[in-house]
Design a protein around this motif. Sequence first.
Motif, short mmCIF file in Angstrom:
data_model
loop_
_atom_site.label_atom_id
_atom_site.label_comp_id
_atom_site.label_asym_id
_atom_site.label_seq_id
_atom_site.Cartn_x
_atom_site.Cartn_y
_atom_site.Cartn_z
N SER A 1 0.83 -1.21 0.00
CA SER A 1 0.00 0.00 0.00
C SER A 1 0.86 1.26 0.00
O SER A 1 0.58 2.21 -0.72
CB SER A 1 -0.94 0.01 1.20
N LEU A 2 1.93 1.26 0.80
CA LEU A 2 2.80 2.43 0.85
C LEU A 2 3.51 2.63 -0.49
O LEU A 2 3.62 3.77 -0.97
CB LEU A 2 3.79 2.31 1.99
N ALA A 3 3.95 1.56 -1.11
CA ALA A 3 4.58 1.67 -2.44
C ALA A 3 3.59 2.22 -3.45
O ALA A 3 3.93 3.07 -4.29
CB ALA A 3 5.12 0.31 -2.88
N LYS B 1 3.92 5.88 -5.43
CA LYS B 1 3.87 6.03 -6.89
C LYS B 1 2.90 7.14 -7.30
O LYS B 1 3.08 7.77 -8.32
CB LYS B 1 3.43 4.73 -7.56
N LEU B 2 1.86 7.35 -6.47
CA LEU B 2 0.86 8.37 -6.78
C LEU B 2 1.31 9.77 -6.35
O LEU B 2 0.60 10.74 -6.56
CB LEU B 2 -0.47 8.03 -6.11
N GLY B 3 2.47 9.87 -5.70
CA GLY B 3 2.98 11.17 -5.29
C GLY B 3 2.80 11.48 -3.82
O GLY B 3 3.08 12.59 -3.37
N PHE B 4 2.34 10.53 -3.03
CA PHE B 4 2.18 10.73 -1.60
C PHE B 4 3.54 10.54 -0.91
O PHE B 4 4.42 9.86 -1.43
CB PHE B 4 1.20 9.70 -1.01
N ASP B 5 3.68 11.12 0.26
CA ASP B 5 4.83 10.90 1.12
C ASP B 5 4.37 10.09 2.32
O ASP B 5 3.19 10.11 2.69
CB ASP B 5 5.42 12.24 1.61
N LEU C 1 0.30 9.10 6.15
CA LEU C 1 0.28 9.37 4.72
C LEU C 1 0.06 10.86 4.52
O LEU C 1 -0.87 11.44 5.10
CB LEU C 1 -0.87 8.56 4.09
N LEU C 2 0.92 11.49 3.70
CA LEU C 2 0.83 12.93 3.44
C LEU C 2 0.78 13.18 1.94
O LEU C 2 1.33 12.40 1.15
CB LEU C 2 2.05 13.65 4.03
N ALA D 1 -4.06 10.61 6.03
CA ALA D 1 -4.60 9.42 6.68
C ALA D 1 -3.48 8.62 7.33
O ALA D 1 -2.30 8.85 7.06
CB ALA D 1 -5.31 8.53 5.66
N MET D 2 -3.90 7.66 8.13
CA MET D 2 -2.98 6.66 8.65
C MET D 2 -3.21 5.38 7.86
O MET D 2 -4.36 5.06 7.52
CB MET D 2 -3.26 6.41 10.13
#
Length: 135
Positions: free
Chosen positions: A15-17, A21-25, A40-41, A48-49
């Motif tokens: 999920s983090l990967a 890829k979508l541009g989140f940090d 998630l930023l 979100a967490m």
Amino acid sequence: MPFAPCISVQDTAASLAFYKKLGFDVDSRAARPGDDIHMLLYEGDFCAMIYRNEDLKHWLPVLKDTPIGFAGMFYLTVDDLDAAHEHIARHAEIVKELTADHTGQRMFYFRDLDGYVIGVNERAALERSEMGRYA
């Protein structure tokens, strides 16, 4: 942060990967064995967490029989909607293409790896709309 969604996921690494890829940090400073939670930023703002399903259900046993996913959606506000759409569409399933609502706000929706639907709208249009008081 008056309301902070915590998204239960099957595989936090996947999920983090996906979100990266979508541009989140991602800020993983709170994560530890047995408590695999990540912040998630997007564009520097908290969204979100992300919490591993197994760990979430251990933390909050009342959720033990609750499946991943839900009926609803989350919204993400971005500065450049067209650029966000172009980038996200390369990495995620777009479930509703760019459209405008009755206020003239444009938005689109994508689905993540665990079935959550995220609507994306443009910050300036949101702030100008009747919904702007909530932005």
